[in-house]
Motif scaffolding. Structure first.
Motif, PDB file in Angstrom:
ATOM      1  N   SER A  71       0.813  -1.216   0.000  1.00 44.24           N
ATOM      2  CA  SER A  71       0.000   0.000   0.000  1.00 44.24           C
ATOM      3  C   SER A  71       0.845   1.264   0.000  1.00 44.24           C
ATOM      4  O   SER A  71       0.473   2.272  -0.611  1.00 44.24           O
ATOM      5  N   VAL A  72       2.009   1.228   0.644  1.00 37.63           N
ATOM      6  CA  VAL A  72       2.852   2.424   0.734  1.00 37.63           C
ATOM      7  C   VAL A  72       3.548   2.737  -0.585  1.00 37.63           C
ATOM      8  O   VAL A  72       4.115   3.819  -0.743  1.00 37.63           O
ATOM      9  N   GLY A  75       0.124   4.337  -3.796  1.00 37.09           N
ATOM     10  CA  GLY A  75      -0.403   5.686  -3.869  1.00 37.09           C
ATOM     11  C   GLY A  75      -1.726   5.719  -4.620  1.00 37.09           C
ATOM     12  O   GLY A  75      -2.521   4.778  -4.552  1.00 37.09           O
ATOM     13  N   SER A  79       2.261   1.966  -8.737  1.00 33.92           N
ATOM     14  CA  SER A  79       3.719   1.887  -8.757  1.00 33.92           C
ATOM     15  C   SER A  79       4.159   1.626 -10.192  1.00 33.92           C
ATOM     16  O   SER A  79       3.632   0.733 -10.859  1.00 33.92           O
ATOM     17  N   SER A 131       3.642   6.684  -8.608  1.00 36.34           N
ATOM     18  CA  SER A 131       4.277   7.176  -7.385  1.00 36.34           C
ATOM     19  C   SER A 131       5.777   6.940  -7.363  1.00 36.34           C
ATOM     20  O   SER A 131       6.494   7.607  -6.608  1.00 36.34           O
ATOM     21  N   LEU A 225       7.605   7.651   5.311  1.00 32.24           N
ATOM     22  CA  LEU A 225       6.403   7.921   4.536  1.00 32.24           C
ATOM     23  C   LEU A 225       6.126   9.420   4.517  1.00 32.24           C
ATOM     24  O   LEU A 225       6.455  10.137   5.460  1.00 32.24           O
ATOM     25  N   GLN A 228       0.936  11.720   2.800  1.00 31.99           N
ATOM     26  CA  GLN A 228      -0.108  10.917   2.138  1.00 31.99           C
ATOM     27  C   GLN A 228       0.048   9.424   2.412  1.00 31.99           C
ATOM     28  O   GLN A 228      -0.704   8.610   1.890  1.00 31.99           O
ATOM     29  N   GLU A 230       2.681   7.615   1.563  1.00 28.90           N
ATOM     30  CA  GLU A 230       3.443   6.971   0.495  1.00 28.90           C
ATOM     31  C   GLU A 230       4.919   6.924   0.858  1.00 28.90           C
ATOM     32  O   GLU A 230       5.463   7.877   1.420  1.00 28.90           O
TER      33      GLU A 230
END
Length: 325
Positions: A71-72, A75, A79, A131, A225, A228, A230
């Motif tokens: 998930s990180v 975004g 990816s 992202s 992170l 947001q 990310e």
């Protein structure tokens, strides 16, 4: 004494200069290839191929915005993933054997790409709102990737670079990426030489991976992170839980907590299924039991690790629906 290279600041001119130096150091390593721990010694600049099955040019199986990553990394724009063909491991349970394992009978059409072509695709993914640039299975093509990143920097690439590997990486090769890669995402597959030799054809994998992960963490530290949520910099480790092999999981979790950092962000994965040659190994020729995965998570928490990836299926489906719409 040789002049020490300075760490790059966040501007394209400095990164271009650093990349130019690293490309000049990396490309000659392909002449008697010693890019990865296999150290095959073939002349890839002349098109010779070693264990990985890749010569002087990279082969790309696919590329594009990818929403199935952690998930990180995803975004809102996905990816920007490049899936490189070939691999310096041959996991007997490989889920991507059609692109990873050299096979003379495999007639899959894969495009060989020059650095300029790769660079233009990277810029295209940046324009599309990805992202990051996510380099999947890159260990055997690091010099070519550096050359592409040099080209991309000259075109204005400014996304975080993700190095998404099996963990079977040479420290010396990783040092060529210091100041270039922003996010390292290695696997940590096995803790024992017996399991690594049986399932990876690389009994030295545990020691190699531990040294590689330590070097990655030295370069980028714990995962950071933005507001947001990310990832912008740091280490993210993946571990695939294997059926009947929780002692491997336990050793890896203790290593990450005690030797790397208890702030290590880790994805303990439950998606193992028998693929490729897994049927030849009865002990792993089954899916993972739910109780095994629960125990793996418990082992991780017991070491003090607490930054554990959580799958958000609803969010993923919403993003995919948004893109399709």
């Amino acid at each position: 004494m040789a002049k020490k290279e300075k760490s790059p600041v966040n501007d394209l001119v400095t990164r271009q200069k650093l990349l130019r130096k690293r490309v000049s150091r990396a490309m000659p390593l392909l002449e008697q290839c010693k890019i990865c721990p296999r150290k095959c010694g073939v002349n890839r600049l002349q098109g010779e191929k070693g264990f990985c099955g890749v010569g002087s040019k990279v082969r790309v199986a696919s590329y594009g915005p990818h929403f199935g990553e952690e998930s990180v990394l995803v975004g809102t724009g996905g990816s920007g993933a490049f899936f490189f063909s070939g691999c310096n491991l041959q996991c007997v349970f490989c889920q991507n054997e059609d692109i990873s394992i050299p096979d003379p009978h495999n007639h899959r059409v894969e495009e060989e790409m020059e650095s300029r072509q790769l660079a233009k695709i990277m810029i295209g993914l940046q324009v599309r709102g990805c992202s990051n640039i996510n380099l999947v299975t890159p260990s055997h093509v690091v010099p070519q990737i550096l050359a592409a990143l040099q080209e991309a920097a000259s075109l204005g690439l400014n996304l975080p670079i993700v190095y998404n590997s099996s963990g079977y990486d040479l420290v010396e090769t990783l040092q060529l990426l210091d100041g270039i890669v922003d996010i390292y995402m290695p696997d940590c597959k096995f803790w024992s030489t017996a399991s690594a030799g049986r399932y990876l054809q690389a009994k030295e994998y545990p020691q190699v991976a531990q040294q590689a992960i330590a070097e990655m963490h030295r370069q980028v530290g714990d995962l950071v992170l933005n507001q947001q949520g990310e990832a912008v910099r740091g280490l993210l480790v993946r571990h695939l839980v294997m059926p009947g092999l929780l002692e491997e999981t336990e050793g890896i979790m203790k290593f990450l907590a005690d030797t790397i950092s208890r702030e290590t962000y880790i994805n303990v994965m439950d998606q193992y299924r028998p693929c490729y040659r897994a049927g030849e190994f009865p002990e792993i020729n089954r899916s993972l039991h739910a109780a095994e995965y629960d125990r793996a998570m418990e082992l991780a928490r017991n070491t003090g690790l607490h930054r554990l990836e959580k799958r958000d299926l609803a969010r993923l489906l919403a993003l995919l629906s948004q893109k399709e719409g």
